[in-house]
Design an enzyme around this catalytic site. Structure first.
Site, PDB file in Angstrom:
ATOM      1  N   HIS A 358      -7.676 -66.696 -16.022  1.00 23.03           N
ATOM      2  CA  HIS A 358      -8.930 -66.261 -16.649  1.00 23.03           C
ATOM      3  C   HIS A 358      -9.417 -67.194 -17.747  1.00 23.03           C
ATOM      4  O   HIS A 358     -10.352 -66.856 -18.464  1.00 23.03           O
ATOM      5  CB  HIS A 358      -8.782 -64.865 -17.260  1.00 23.03           C
ATOM      6  N   LYS A 546     -20.126 -58.640 -26.679  1.00 29.85           N
ATOM      7  CA  LYS A 546     -18.898 -59.245 -26.163  1.00 29.85           C
ATOM      8  C   LYS A 546     -18.009 -59.543 -27.359  1.00 29.85           C
ATOM      9  O   LYS A 546     -18.453 -59.448 -28.501  1.00 29.85           O
ATOM     10  CB  LYS A 546     -19.207 -60.529 -25.386  1.00 29.85           C
ATOM     11  N   ARG A 547     -16.738 -59.896 -27.091  1.00 28.48           N
ATOM     12  CA  ARG A 547     -15.876 -60.278 -28.190  1.00 28.48           C
ATOM     13  C   ARG A 547     -16.479 -61.439 -28.976  1.00 28.48           C
ATOM     14  O   ARG A 547     -17.207 -62.267 -28.421  1.00 28.48           O
ATOM     15  CB  ARG A 547     -14.488 -60.663 -27.651  1.00 28.48           C
ATOM     16  N   LYS A 552     -18.414 -68.367 -27.409  1.00 29.67           N
ATOM     17  CA  LYS A 552     -19.465 -67.464 -26.905  1.00 29.67           C
ATOM     18  C   LYS A 552     -20.776 -67.629 -27.692  1.00 29.67           C
ATOM     19  O   LYS A 552     -21.819 -67.161 -27.291  1.00 29.67           O
ATOM     20  CB  LYS A 552     -18.979 -66.013 -26.951  1.00 29.67           C
ATOM     21  N   THR A 654     -18.541 -60.831 -17.308  1.00 32.35           N
ATOM     22  CA  THR A 654     -18.820 -59.684 -16.421  1.00 32.35           C
ATOM     23  C   THR A 654     -19.925 -58.817 -17.024  1.00 32.35           C
ATOM     24  O   THR A 654     -20.622 -58.117 -16.301  1.00 32.35           O
ATOM     25  CB  THR A 654     -17.552 -58.836 -16.201  1.00 32.35           C
ATOM     26  N   LYS A 658     -23.250 -56.703 -15.384  1.00 33.84           N
ATOM     27  CA  LYS A 658     -23.609 -55.315 -15.692  1.00 33.84           C
ATOM     28  C   LYS A 658     -25.071 -55.232 -16.121  1.00 33.84           C
ATOM     29  O   LYS A 658     -25.812 -54.334 -15.717  1.00 33.84           O
ATOM     30  CB  LYS A 658     -22.704 -54.755 -16.805  1.00 33.84           C
TER      31      LYS A 658
HETATM   32  C1  26Q Z   1      -2.459 -63.399 -25.287  1.00 34.55           C
HETATM   33  C2  26Q Z   1      -1.348 -63.561 -26.094  1.00 34.55           C
HETATM   34  C3  26Q Z   1      -1.151 -62.755 -27.206  1.00 34.55           C
HETATM   35  C4  26Q Z   1      -2.081 -61.776 -27.477  1.00 34.55           C
HETATM   36  C5  26Q Z   1      -3.178 -61.606 -26.680  1.00 34.55           C
HETATM   37  C6  26Q Z   1      -3.375 -62.410 -25.573  1.00 34.55           C
HETATM   38  C7  26Q Z   1      -4.575 -62.238 -24.744  1.00 34.55           C
HETATM   39  C8  26Q Z   1      -5.063 -60.983 -24.457  1.00 34.55           C
HETATM   40  C9  26Q Z   1      -6.209 -60.832 -23.714  1.00 34.55           C
HETATM   41  C10 26Q Z   1      -5.237 -63.325 -24.229  1.00 34.55           C
HETATM   42  C11 26Q Z   1      -6.387 -63.178 -23.466  1.00 34.55           C
HETATM   43  C12 26Q Z   1      -6.880 -61.904 -23.205  1.00 34.55           C
HETATM   44  C13 26Q Z   1      -8.107 -61.667 -22.456  1.00 34.55           C
HETATM   45  C14 26Q Z   1      -8.835 -62.599 -21.894  1.00 34.55           C
HETATM   46  C15 26Q Z   1     -10.094 -62.289 -21.235  1.00 34.55           C
HETATM   47  O1  26Q Z   1     -10.611 -61.184 -21.324  1.00 34.55           O
HETATM   48  N1  26Q Z   1     -10.688 -63.249 -20.512  1.00 34.55           N
HETATM   49  C16 26Q Z   1     -11.948 -63.014 -19.841  1.00 34.55           C
HETATM   50  O2  26Q Z   1     -11.668 -62.526 -18.537  1.00 34.55           O
HETATM   51  C17 26Q Z   1     -12.846 -62.099 -17.894  1.00 34.55           C
HETATM   52  C18 26Q Z   1     -12.450 -61.485 -16.563  1.00 34.55           C
HETATM   53  O3  26Q Z   1     -12.044 -62.488 -15.684  1.00 34.55           O
HETATM   54  C19 26Q Z   1     -13.821 -63.247 -17.722  1.00 34.55           C
HETATM   55  O4  26Q Z   1     -15.023 -62.734 -17.191  1.00 34.55           O
HETATM   56  C20 26Q Z   1     -14.103 -63.919 -19.061  1.00 34.55           C
HETATM   57  O5  26Q Z   1     -14.883 -65.085 -18.865  1.00 34.55           O
HETATM   58  C21 26Q Z   1     -12.784 -64.279 -19.736  1.00 34.55           C
HETATM   59  O6  26Q Z   1     -13.021 -64.799 -21.032  1.00 34.55           O
END
Ligand code: 26Q
Length: 811
Positions: A358, A546-547, A552, A654, A658
């Site tokens: 991702h 979004k985050r 972004k 995503t 939406k």
């Molecule tokens: C990793 C290590 C320690 C703590 C947290 C994490 C962590 C947690 C969540 C790292 C990444 C995430 C989430 C990533 C994420 O949401 N990525 C997004 O995924 C979507 C679905 O595929 C994409 O549409 C987005 O582009 C992408 O940023």
């Protein structure tokens, strides 16, 4: 149950309010009714749940397990009613009883067990898997605390714990009898057996009990109910052990118990800067080991054939590298517990595991210090070492041209275990989440791996469940659509394309426009109630939700707002289309810069909204605590969907899908799935601006971009940056020097200044276009018509036929 009349519904609700809450209907609160209705829909789903599991056993069909550290499910009552075919009658009954259904559904806490896109994707996938009649289940963690709750206090983000389980959660069933034990640490003893094989024994491990809580996932009106299994960490030190221990021992036990319960204590926030925290590694192993043990147990109970056939019956999709310990853990179980040799175990493992990537942000890639893995998971560490050695040897022997690349291919290198490398080597499929993203993986980020394993790489462009994100959140638009093209789109979202026939039909466009205005009025009320800000439903609702992350580029958005503000101050008579800029974003607690941007947005909001010279031509609203249920309110009311990441950085997005599905027009860069949206709707029906991914990558490789040049040549940019530096927007405590210095002295790594001019120009086109409502509505309906491709039904069909090799269950 499906055939209850409204009067029968009323009786059933009254009865449940009495039996589960002990209240008479005329005394019942919204909360009582929420529990009563939940109990009713649970009864209905439970029948189908049992039957579905029975059928899977009987047919012994292949099953997919979606392993994810996050499932951002949001609220479930309304979607469970919808998918069970009970929503309309229930709504009517509630109204007749004098309850407002929306308020009843709002009693449910959001299950915020995810950070954002990746977690919500997992939740959408489960819905589509069930709706399409695939045998598939989610495996995750039952965090006691979900993603933090955000408050904005004096413009600053403040985090509060999200204790979402304070009251009973009606959707989960604890399955204590299906608990499994998980072992951490300890010593490994190796024995040579008579037949020459090696046997490993583990001693002095720390044992943790993983207790599953199952949540039913109902398909859309098809009687299929699959499971989401969430694991909770418990200590198995019994009360009697606690009682018999001496006082000092007692505290030792209590301490131990708490440290075990920490494992499913909270969800880690994603700050996209990888940091190796041992508790997070424990969580990952906990999820992986518990899930695999339960998969094995299920396989043995139903299939009763040698595990060599595992790949015919089971496929495991890992959601990013977070569950990538599944590779060595599956090897461990097959070798140490099931007595397979390395070769057979490796064959099985690499036919069962598939990996979804991702991100290409290198700073976000997961790496764990070798020492940490070795002490927490000694046996897994040995297995990872062996995988690494065999892999590196193979590269050396079979691919002489790649020999020099071994340092960047090796799973263990520079004292760290590289999880993406482990996931690629240990799986049969590696997929990106949008076309551009997959191309970047192949051509850049994972180029050498692509040379080694070209057949593994594939693209699966993300999708969203149109049943939640259109049918449920926008019932008025949905019924307009059904009026003209019939209801088949609910099961076949591609049929939305038939709307093209009505894209110039003025009576239809007028109705769609009236629905949008109505949704905006509802959101305006909500905004007023929450913030006191009055917004005009006839202004353009321009939304970025979004985050918060630099890539972004919320900063670019607020720079445009500041620019408009400056223009209006210079020329108060300026004739512009009124605009409402809406933001929703959580920043990771430790992400300083992201928090500065939140401060700036809030500061500009209070300046602009209260400046009489602006005459309400622009409003800025920051809605706190952006989460799934807030998204459900905002998205149907959006006119402009801001998707403005630095090209090449957003894997897919995503939210873009939406909002498109709800008739918003995208203002975006050629990044992630925006490109695929543009390819469908055509240049006329989207506002694209800015550098392309190739241009961005070219700048990174060859230099050539100097942020200061733009500062010196574009006076609009200079004015904004100087205002930040000179405290023009500040008061004593609030200043924005960090943003100024970061942008100019770190050479604007996300090209905010570089894309500024193109962004302003794109906004001008937006506002001109909005003035011609007939054309705007034609564009809007065209977007809805093409949005069917972005249903997660399409995505899941692709996963099922190209990766999982699953067939749909018969009706
Ligand atoms: C990793 C290590 C320690 C703590 C947290 C994490 C962590 C947690 C969540 C790292 C990444 C995430 C989430 C990533 C994420 O949401 N990525 C997004 O995924 C979507 C679905 O595929 C994409 O549409 C987005 O582009 C992408 O940023």
């Amino acid at each position: 149950m499906p055939h209850l009349t409204i009067d029968e519904w009323i009786k059933a609700i009254e009865h449940k309010a009495e039996s589960v809450r002990g209240v008479a209907i005329n005394e019942a609160t919204d909360k009582d009714i929420y529990y009563a209705v939940s109990a009713l829909v649970t009864e209905e789903m439970n029948k189908n749940w049992l039957q579905t599991q029975e059928r899977y056993k009987e047919k012994q069909c292949k099953q997919v397990y979606y392993l994810s550290m996050e499932f951002l499910v949001g609220r479930l009552l309304e979607s469970n009613l919808l998918n069970s075919g009970l929503l309309n009658e229930c709504n009517e009954a509630l109204k007749k009883l004098g309850f407002n259904p929306e308020r009843v559904y709002a009693q449910e806490p959001d299950a915020g067990l995810g950070n954002g896109g990746l977690g919500r994707l997992a939740a959408c996938f489960l819905e589509s898997i069930a709706s399409l009649r695939y045998a598939g289940h989610g495996c995750g963690i039952r965090y006691r605390y979900g993603l933090f709750e955000q408050r904005i206090i004096h413009g600053h983000q403040v985090e509060l714990p999200d204790y979402w389980l304070k009251e009973e959660y009606p959707w989960e069933t604890r399955k204590a009898e299906e608990s499994v034990d998980i072992h951490f640490g300890g010593d490994i003893h190796m024995f040579k057996k008579n037949d020459g094989s090696l046997e490993f024994k583990y001693e002095n491990t720390d044992k943790v009990t993983a207790v599953p809580y199952d949540v039913p996932i109902a398909g859309y009106q098809n009687k299929v109910v699959n499971s989401l299994r969430l694991w909770s960490a418990e200590s198995n030190a019994s009360d009697s052990e606690m009682l018999t221990s001496q006082c000092s021992q007692y505290y030792h036990h209590l301490d131990h118990k708490h440290s075990i319960e920490q494992i499913s204590g909270f969800l880690y926030p994603d700050d996209s800067m990888y940091e190796g925290k041992v508790l997070r590694l424990k969580q990952q192993y906990f999820l992986v080991s518990a899930s695999l043990k339960s998969i094995f147990r299920q396989y043995k109970k139903t299939v009763r054939r040698s595990l060599i056939h595992l790949p015919d019956k089971i496929v495991i999709q890992i959601n990013d590298t977070h569950p990538s310990l599944a590779v060595p853990e599956l090897m461990r179980i097959l070798m140490d517990e099931e007595r397979f040799g390395w070769e057979d175990a490796w064959q099985i493992t690499t036919k069962v595991i598939a990996y979804t990537n991702h991100t290409t942000l290198s700073e976000a890639l997961e790496k764990w210090p070798e020492d940490m893995v070795k002490s927490l998971l000694p046996r897994l560490y040995m297995i990872i070492q062996e995988i690494n050695e065999r892999f590196c040897k193979k590269v050396w022997n079979d691919h002489p041209l790649l020999r020099e690349k071994i340092p960047e291919l090796a799973i263990i290198a520079d004292g760290q275990v590289h999880m993406a490398r482990l996931a690629i080597v240990g799986s049969f499929s590696v997929n990106g989440v949008a076309r551009l993203h997959t191309d970047i993986l192949k051509k850049k980020e994972m180029k050498s791996f692509y040379t080694l394993f070209p057949e593994r790489f594939n693209n699966k462009t993300n999708g969203i469940t149109h049943r939640r994100w259109l049918l449920q959140v926008n019932p008025e638009l949905s019924s307009l659509i059904t009026d003209v093209i019939g209801p088949q789109w609910i099961q076949r979202p591609n049929q939305l394309i038939s709307l093209l026939r009505y894209s110039k039909d003025s009576p239809f466009l007028d109705k769609v426009s009236a629905v949008k205005v109505h949704n905006k009025v509802k959101l305006a009320h909500f905004i007023h109630e929450k913030t006191g800000i009055m917004v005009d439903e006839h202004s353009i609702f321009d939304v970025q939700i979004k985050r918060l992350h630099e890539y972004k580029r919320q900063l670019l958005n607020i720079f445009h707002v500041i620019h408009l503000y400056n223009e209006l101050k210079d020329n108060p008579k300026l004739d512009i289309t009124p605009r409402t800029f809406l933001f929703g974003a959580k920043a990771a607690p430790s992400y300083h810069f992201a928090k500065e941007v939140i401060k700036l947005i809030n500061r500009m909001a209070s300046l602009i909204n209260n400046d009489p010279a602006i005459h309400d031509k622009i409003k800025v609203v920051f809605l706190e605590n952006y989460n799934v249920s807030l998204a459900e309110k905002i998205i149907p009311a959006t006119d402009i969907s801001e998707q403005i990441s630095t090209a090449s950085k957003e894997a897919s997005g995503t939210g873009n899908m939406k909002m498109m599905m709800n008739g918003a027009l995208t203002l975006g860069t050629l990044d992630g799935a925006n490109i695929e949206i543009k390819d469908l709707v055509g240049d006329k029906n989207i506002f694209i601006f800015g550098l392309t991914a190739d241009e961005v990558l070219h700048y990174y490789n060859h230099g050539g971009y100097v942020a200061r040049d733009i500062y010196h040549t574009d006076e609009r940019v200079r004015r904004i940056l100087d205002q930040l530096k000179d405290g023009a927007f500040g008061s004593q405590e609030i200043e924005f020097k960090d943003i100024y210095y970061h942008t100019l002295y770190h050479n604007d790594p996300y090209f905010v200044l570089r894309d500024f001019d193109a962004y302003i120009e794109a906004h001008e086109l937006v506002e001109q276009s909005y003035r011609d409502q007939a054309t705007w509505m034609n564009m809007s309906v065209t977007n809805i018509a093409y949005s069917g491709k972005f249903s997660s039904d399409r995505t899941i069909q692709e996963y099922a036929s190209e990766i999982w090799k699953l067939k749909r269950m018969e009706k």
